[in-house]
Design a protein around this motif. Structure first.
Motif, PDB file in Angstrom:
ATOM      1  N   UNK A  72     -25.258 -28.195  19.153  1.00  0.00           N
ATOM      2  CA  UNK A  72     -23.855 -28.446  19.485  1.00  0.00           C
ATOM      3  C   UNK A  72     -23.276 -29.565  18.632  1.00  0.00           C
ATOM      4  N   UNK A  73     -23.956 -30.704  18.618  1.00  0.00           N
ATOM      5  CA  UNK A  73     -23.387 -31.864  17.932  1.00  0.00           C
ATOM      6  C   UNK A  73     -23.359 -31.729  16.416  1.00  0.00           C
ATOM      7  N   UNK A  74     -24.360 -31.083  15.843  1.00  0.00           N
ATOM      8  CA  UNK A  74     -24.441 -31.019  14.382  1.00  0.00           C
ATOM      9  C   UNK A  74     -23.795 -29.781  13.763  1.00  0.00           C
ATOM     10  N   UNK A  75     -23.614 -28.717  14.560  1.00  0.00           N
ATOM     11  CA  UNK A  75     -23.121 -27.480  13.960  1.00  0.00           C
ATOM     12  C   UNK A  75     -21.878 -26.886  14.623  1.00  0.00           C
ATOM     13  N   UNK A  76     -21.611 -27.262  15.860  1.00  0.00           N
ATOM     14  CA  UNK A  76     -20.564 -26.538  16.570  1.00  0.00           C
ATOM     15  C   UNK A  76     -19.373 -27.382  17.013  1.00  0.00           C
ATOM     16  N   UNK A  77     -19.636 -28.513  17.616  1.00  0.00           N
ATOM     17  CA  UNK A  77     -18.534 -29.307  18.165  1.00  0.00           C
ATOM     18  C   UNK A  77     -17.707 -29.924  17.050  1.00  0.00           C
ATOM     19  N   UNK A  78     -16.405 -29.860  17.249  1.00  0.00           N
ATOM     20  CA  UNK A  78     -15.511 -30.483  16.282  1.00  0.00           C
ATOM     21  C   UNK A  78     -14.193 -30.798  16.967  1.00  0.00           C
ATOM     22  N   UNK A  79     -13.656 -31.947  16.669  1.00  0.00           N
ATOM     23  CA  UNK A  79     -12.323 -32.280  17.158  1.00  0.00           C
ATOM     24  C   UNK A  79     -11.291 -32.020  16.076  1.00  0.00           C
ATOM     25  N   UNK A  80     -11.764 -31.994  14.849  1.00  0.00           N
ATOM     26  CA  UNK A  80     -10.924 -31.661  13.696  1.00  0.00           C
ATOM     27  C   UNK A  80     -11.710 -30.666  12.858  1.00  0.00           C
ATOM     28  N   UNK A  81     -11.046 -29.637  12.397  1.00  0.00           N
ATOM     29  CA  UNK A  81     -11.714 -28.652  11.555  1.00  0.00           C
ATOM     30  C   UNK A  81     -12.081 -29.301  10.219  1.00  0.00           C
ATOM     31  N   UNK A  82     -13.347 -29.236   9.814  1.00  0.00           N
ATOM     32  CA  UNK A  82     -13.754 -29.821   8.536  1.00  0.00           C
ATOM     33  C   UNK A  82     -12.994 -29.207   7.356  1.00  0.00           C
TER      34      UNK A  82
END
Length: 127
Positions: A72-82
Motif C-alpha cells: 500500500x505505502x510503496x505502490x498504491x497510496x497517493x495523495x498526489x498523482x506522481x
C-alpha cells in the motif's frame, strides 16, 4: 483469468447469516467473516504486487516479498498523482488501495464485534 475460470459458488454468507439465532452463532459467523476478509486481503495484495511489478508473488524471492501495508505505502497510496503517471494507472492503483483498505476495515470491525460480545458477557474480562 477470464470470468469462465472463476467457479460459481453459492451465496453461503447469506445462507449462514439467515440461520443465526444466538450470540454464540453470531460470534462464530463473524470469526469466519474475519478469516475470509483476511484471506481476500492477502490474495489481493499479492495479486496487486504481481500486476504492478510484472513479477508474480511466487517468482519473487522470499526476502523481497512485501506485506500488504508495504504494498500500500510503496505502490498504491497517493495523495498526489506522481508526475508522468497516466490517469488509467492512477485509477487502478487508487482502486486497489481502496479495496485493500476496505478489507482492513472489515478486519477491524469484526474485531470490534468480538470485543463487544466479550464485554457484554463479562465487562471486566481482559481482552
Amino acid at each position: 483469468m477470464t470470468d469462465t475460470t472463476i467457479p460459481a459458488v453459492e451465496d453461503t454468507w447469506v445462507e449462514q447469516g439467515q440461520e443465526i439465532s444466538t450470540p454464540e452463532q453470531l460470534q462464530q459467523y463473524v470469526s469466519q467473516l474475519r478469516a475470509a476478509a483476511s484471506h481476500m486481503q492477502t490474495g489481493l495484495g499479492r495479486a496487486a504486487w504481481g500486476a504492478l511489478t510484472g513479477r508474480s508473488w511466487l517468482d519473487t524471492p522470499g526476502d523481497e516479498r512485501p506485506n500488504v501495508p508495504t504494498i500500500l505505502s510503496e505502490h498504491l497510496e497517493m495523495t498526489v498523482t506522481p508526475a508522468g503517471m497516466t490517469a488509467t494507472d492512477a485509477t487502478l492503483r487508487q482502486s486497489l488501495a481502496t479495496l485493500l483498505v476496505a478489507l482492513d476495515a472489515v478486519d477491524r470491525a469484526t474485531l470490534t464485534t468480538w470485543l463487544a460480545q466479550v464485554a457484554a458477557q463479562d465487562p471486566n474480562r481482559t481482552a
